[in-house]
Design a protein around this motif. Structure first.
Motif, PDB file in Angstrom:
ATOM      1  N   GLY A   1       0.716  -1.550  -0.106  1.00 22.86           N
ATOM      2  CA  GLY A   1       0.168  -0.256   0.403  1.00 22.86           C
ATOM      3  C   GLY A   1       1.109   1.134  -0.179  1.00 22.86           C
ATOM      4  N   GLN A   2       1.984   0.858  -0.382  1.00 20.89           N
ATOM      5  CA  GLN A   2       2.748   2.239  -0.237  1.00 20.89           C
ATOM      6  C   GLN A   2       1.565   3.470  -1.289  1.00 20.89           C
ATOM      7  N   HIS A   3       1.558   3.067  -2.220  1.00 20.42           N
ATOM      8  CA  HIS A   3       0.804   4.006  -3.367  1.00 20.42           C
ATOM      9  C   HIS A   3      -0.480   3.491  -3.236  1.00 20.42           C
ATOM     10  N   TYR A   4      -1.588   3.977  -2.966  1.00 17.99           N
ATOM     11  CA  TYR A   4      -2.492   3.956  -3.096  1.00 17.99           C
ATOM     12  C   TYR A   4      -4.222   4.277  -4.001  1.00 17.99           C
ATOM     13  N   ASP A   5      -3.767   5.758  -4.636  1.00 12.97           N
ATOM     14  CA  ASP A   5      -4.995   6.364  -5.626  1.00 12.97           C
ATOM     15  C   ASP A   5      -5.007   5.110  -6.577  1.00 12.97           C
ATOM     16  N   LYS A   6      -6.466   5.166  -6.742  1.00 12.65           N
ATOM     17  CA  LYS A   6      -6.818   4.611  -8.341  1.00 12.65           C
ATOM     18  C   LYS A   6      -5.464   4.260  -9.039  1.00 12.65           C
TER      19      LYS A   6
ATOM     20  N   ILE B   1      12.294   0.103  -4.477  1.00 13.42           N
ATOM     21  CA  ILE B   1      11.457   1.720  -3.739  1.00 13.42           C
ATOM     22  C   ILE B   1      11.298   0.576  -2.461  1.00 13.42           C
ATOM     23  N   ASN B   2      10.802   1.326  -1.701  1.00  9.66           N
ATOM     24  CA  ASN B   2      10.905   1.816  -0.242  1.00  9.66           C
ATOM     25  C   ASN B   2      10.428   0.027  -0.073  1.00  9.66           C
ATOM     26  N   SER B   3       9.284  -0.533  -0.158  1.00  5.88           N
ATOM     27  CA  SER B   3       8.876  -1.886  -0.304  1.00  5.88           C
ATOM     28  C   SER B   3       9.641  -2.583  -0.824  1.00  5.88           C
TER      29      SER B   3
ATOM     30  N   PRO C   1      16.711   7.644  -3.269  1.00  7.16           N
ATOM     31  CA  PRO C   1      16.391   7.194  -2.442  1.00  7.16           C
ATOM     32  C   PRO C   1      16.588   5.063  -3.279  1.00  7.16           C
ATOM     33  N   GLU C   2      15.945   5.311  -3.625  1.00  5.32           N
ATOM     34  CA  GLU C   2      16.497   3.658  -5.028  1.00  5.32           C
ATOM     35  C   GLU C   2      18.088   3.220  -4.641  1.00  5.32           C
ATOM     36  N   GLU C   3      18.665   4.153  -5.100  1.00  6.31           N
ATOM     37  CA  GLU C   3      20.145   3.662  -5.353  1.00  6.31           C
ATOM     38  C   GLU C   3      20.443   2.530  -4.109  1.00  6.31           C
TER      39      GLU C   3
ATOM     40  N   VAL D   1       0.409  13.499 -14.325  1.00  3.16           N
ATOM     41  CA  VAL D   1       1.497  14.612 -13.390  1.00  3.16           C
ATOM     42  C   VAL D   1       0.897  13.646 -12.135  1.00  3.16           C
ATOM     43  N   HIS D   2       1.595  12.881 -11.440  1.00  3.86           N
ATOM     44  CA  HIS D   2       2.178  11.863 -11.470  1.00  3.86           C
ATOM     45  C   HIS D   2       1.747  12.527  -9.369  1.00  3.86           C
ATOM     46  N   PRO D   3       0.982  12.060  -8.376  1.00  3.32           N
ATOM     47  CA  PRO D   3       0.792  12.625  -7.344  1.00  3.32           C
ATOM     48  C   PRO D   3       1.555  14.041  -7.057  1.00  3.32           C
ATOM     49  N   ARG D   4       3.262  12.940  -6.542  1.00  7.49           N
ATOM     50  CA  ARG D   4       4.221  13.831  -5.608  1.00  7.49           C
ATOM     51  C   ARG D   4       4.188  14.867  -6.768  1.00  7.49           C
ATOM     52  N   SER D   5       4.045  15.255  -7.563  1.00 13.77           N
ATOM     53  CA  SER D   5       4.916  16.541  -8.532  1.00 13.77           C
ATOM     54  C   SER D   5       3.801  17.561  -8.057  1.00 13.77           C
ATOM     55  N   ARG D   6       2.514  16.911  -8.530  1.00 16.41           N
ATOM     56  CA  ARG D   6       1.009  17.797  -8.784  1.00 16.41           C
ATOM     57  C   ARG D   6       1.199  18.835  -7.499  1.00 16.41           C
ATOM     58  N   GLU D   7       1.806  17.242  -6.217  1.00 14.83           N
ATOM     59  CA  GLU D   7       1.966  18.459  -5.403  1.00 14.83           C
ATOM     60  C   GLU D   7       2.497  19.788  -4.925  1.00 14.83           C
ATOM     61  N   LYS D   8       3.836  19.415  -5.369  1.00 14.30           N
ATOM     62  CA  LYS D   8       4.805  20.376  -5.177  1.00 14.30           C
ATOM     63  C   LYS D   8       4.295  21.720  -6.467  1.00 14.30           C
TER      64      LYS D   8
HETATM   65  C1  UD1 Z   1       7.674   5.759  -5.177  1.00 14.68           C
HETATM   66  C2  UD1 Z   1       9.097   4.775  -5.693  1.00 14.68           C
HETATM   67  C3  UD1 Z   1      10.120   5.604  -6.873  1.00 14.68           C
HETATM   68  C4  UD1 Z   1       9.509   4.956  -8.220  1.00 14.68           C
HETATM   69  C5  UD1 Z   1       7.779   5.611  -8.179  1.00 14.68           C
HETATM   70  C6  UD1 Z   1       7.088   5.134  -8.645  1.00 14.68           C
HETATM   71  C7  UD1 Z   1      10.950   5.102  -3.532  1.00 14.68           C
HETATM   72  C8  UD1 Z   1      11.880   5.446  -2.781  1.00 14.68           C
HETATM   73  N1  UD1 Z   1      10.465   5.361  -4.629  1.00 14.68           N
HETATM   74  O1  UD1 Z   1       8.412   7.631  -5.529  1.00 14.68           O
HETATM   75  O2  UD1 Z   1      11.485   4.406  -7.367  1.00 14.68           O
HETATM   76  O3  UD1 Z   1       9.501   5.451  -9.633  1.00 14.68           O
HETATM   77  O4  UD1 Z   1       7.313   5.245  -6.439  1.00 14.68           O
HETATM   78  O5  UD1 Z   1       5.645   6.114  -9.009  1.00 14.68           O
HETATM   79  O6  UD1 Z   1      10.243   4.146  -2.964  1.00 14.68           O
HETATM   80  N2  UD1 Z   1       0.937   9.944  -3.542  1.00 14.68           N
HETATM   81  C9  UD1 Z   1       0.079   9.934  -3.630  1.00 14.68           C
HETATM   82  N3  UD1 Z   1      -0.945   8.931  -4.019  1.00 14.68           N
HETATM   83  C10 UD1 Z   1      -0.043   7.671  -3.774  1.00 14.68           C
HETATM   84  C11 UD1 Z   1       1.371   7.751  -3.101  1.00 14.68           C
HETATM   85  C12 UD1 Z   1       1.589   8.905  -3.593  1.00 14.68           C
HETATM   86  O7  UD1 Z   1      -1.014  10.764  -3.880  1.00 14.68           O
HETATM   87  O8  UD1 Z   1      -1.415   6.610  -4.477  1.00 14.68           O
HETATM   88  C13 UD1 Z   1       1.626  11.108  -2.907  1.00 14.68           C
HETATM   89  C14 UD1 Z   1       2.103  11.400  -1.833  1.00 14.68           C
HETATM   90  O9  UD1 Z   1       2.213  12.834  -1.594  1.00 14.68           O
HETATM   91  C15 UD1 Z   1       3.262  11.407  -1.206  1.00 14.68           C
HETATM   92  C16 UD1 Z   1       4.148  11.331  -2.621  1.00 14.68           C
HETATM   93  O10 UD1 Z   1       3.190  11.043  -3.431  1.00 14.68           O
HETATM   94  O11 UD1 Z   1       4.055  10.868   0.095  1.00 14.68           O
HETATM   95  C17 UD1 Z   1       5.177  10.268  -2.324  1.00 14.68           C
HETATM   96  O12 UD1 Z   1       5.332   9.239  -2.765  1.00 14.68           O
HETATM   97  P1  UD1 Z   1       6.144   7.905  -2.161  1.00 14.68           P
HETATM   98  O13 UD1 Z   1       5.085   6.568  -2.710  1.00 14.68           O
HETATM   99  O14 UD1 Z   1       6.520   8.230  -1.041  1.00 14.68           O
HETATM  100  O15 UD1 Z   1       6.725   8.065  -3.528  1.00 14.68           O
HETATM  101  P2  UD1 Z   1       6.775   8.342  -4.994  1.00 14.68           P
HETATM  102  O16 UD1 Z   1       7.656  10.011  -5.587  1.00 14.68           O
HETATM  103  O17 UD1 Z   1       5.819   7.633  -5.224  1.00 14.68           O
END
Ligand code: UD1
Length: 360
Positions: free
Chosen positions: A38-43, A98-100, A130-132, A237-244
């Protein structure tokens, strides 16, 4: 029956793991559990992959979610260890970087459970990523090392791994690509934004080094605006980039189209039909090489040099002002599909064969 746990947690993991799960299932010799951290969780980051890649739901969802690196890794470690203690698997399989990946490998290692790492041995030699850290440490404690390209073997031998632990099997992300290519689409998105095949660039940028610093992100967007003057750009746009992005004020060119993350089949259709991709993702460097689509990697290093030596990838660094000029150059070039050795759709079958031998 021998028990195997497969651990997944984020978008690229699902694509790499599903064909391996299926190949192991086909042997009929193992009791398998799919554990999703569940590191990622959005649909659009999770459920849509399970639907489209026709994968059964995970046996266990740990629901970890986002967090600081230490916090997220620690929570996964704690929860995954409980699962390993209750089931006592004979093998744990982890994927990517990834961290998982690291957390599950560490939990297994401390319980003396053998670990197989799919996509072992890739190195950027940049320990600020972090991935390295995740790659190096996971490989250290893994017993079976499945590599996607030959240079990974040298990297692992240099770090003291034994030759007989290393197996060059090919690329399971490409197994998924080959299996699902007939279903790739994206026509709806092209129609909606009036994009023509080979007439747009596809962008994915989410690495902390590119998007976390507001000044960097502003410069990056300014440069992508210039690219959009040349050809329209589509950026899911990935959620991380959207947030920033929400923390900066940047003018966005009207041909720089931003959408939510897309499903696998839509994204892959759009990647195949793009004039070029502009990315900092690892997986997309590989997919674009396979698809013969020019790829500009906005990073100072890559752990996937084979995509440069044998594929369509160019490492353009993080001087963002170089991006428009390079886009202009490559739009006049012709590339074609050329798969690196063993990127043939059968990597997962090779992995299953080796696992059968190892566990019997
Ligand atoms: C992670 C991996 C990265 C991989 C990427 C693929 C690590 C260290 N990084 O990065 O190697 O390329 O996944 O996508 O494991 N967020 C959401 N919804 C989600 C997931 C994330 O809103 O479903 C947002 C959250 O604000 C979160 C941020 O994205 O804090 C980052 O998520 P995180 O899983 O920590 O790292 P990624 O940047 O997704």
């Amino acid at each position: 029956m021998k028990k195997i746990d497969l651990i997944v947690g984020a978008r690229p993991n699902f694509i790499k793991a599903f064909p391996v799960y299926r190949a192991l299932e086909k042997t009929g010799q193992f009791s398998l559990r799919l554990i999703n951290t569940g590191q990622h969780y959005d649909k659009n980051m999770v459920a849509v992959f399970f639907e489209q890649l026709k994968m059964k739901e995970p046996d266990i969802n740990l629901g970890i979610g986002s967090g600081r690196h230490g916090e997220q890794t620690a929570r996964i470690l704690d929860e995954v260890e409980k699962e390993f203690l209750s089931q006592k698997p004979d093998l744990v399989i982890v994927f990517g970087d990834i961290n998982s990946t690291l957390a599950a490998a560490l939990a297994a290692a401390k319980l003396n459970i053998p670990i197989a790492h799919v996509e072992a041995g890739l190195r950027s030699f940049d320990r600020t990523m972090p991935e390295e850290i995740n790659r190096v440490l996971t490989d250290q404690i893994s017993e079976l090392l499945f590599i996607t390209s030959p240079e990974a073997e040298g990297n692992l031998l240099n770090e003291g791994k034994d030759k007989d632990q290393i197996h060059f099997v090919g690329n399971t992300m490409i197994d998924s690509l080959i299996q699902f290519e007939p279903l790739f689409n994206g026509a709806n998105i092209k129609d909606k934004y009036e994009l023509k095949s080979k007439g747009y660039n596809l962008i994915t940028l989410h690495r902390p080094s590119n998007v976390d610093d507001p000044g960097n992100l502003e410069q990056l967007i300014a440069s992508l605006n210039k690219v959009s003057d040349i050809t329209p750009c589509l950026w899911p746009v990935h959620p991380r980039s959207r947030e920033k992005m929400e923390t900066i004020s940047a003018n966005i060119h009207d041909r720089l189209i931003m959408t939510d993350p897309l499903s696998y089949l839509e994204f892959m259709g759009l990647q195949r039909d793009a004039a070029a991709v502009i990315t900092d993702s690892g997986g997309i460097q590989e997919e674009s090489t396979f698809l013969g689509v020019p790829c500009l990697t906005v990073r100072d290093n890559t752990e996937r040099p084979i995509t440069i030596e044998q594929g369509t990838n160019r490492l353009i660094g993080t001087q963002y002002s170089n991006i428009p000029g390079t886009v202009k150059e490559i739009l006049s070039e012709k590339s074609k599909r050329k798969a690196p050795r063993l990127w043939d759709g059968n990597a997962s079958e090779r992995i299953a064969e080796i696992v059968v031998k190892k566990l019997h």
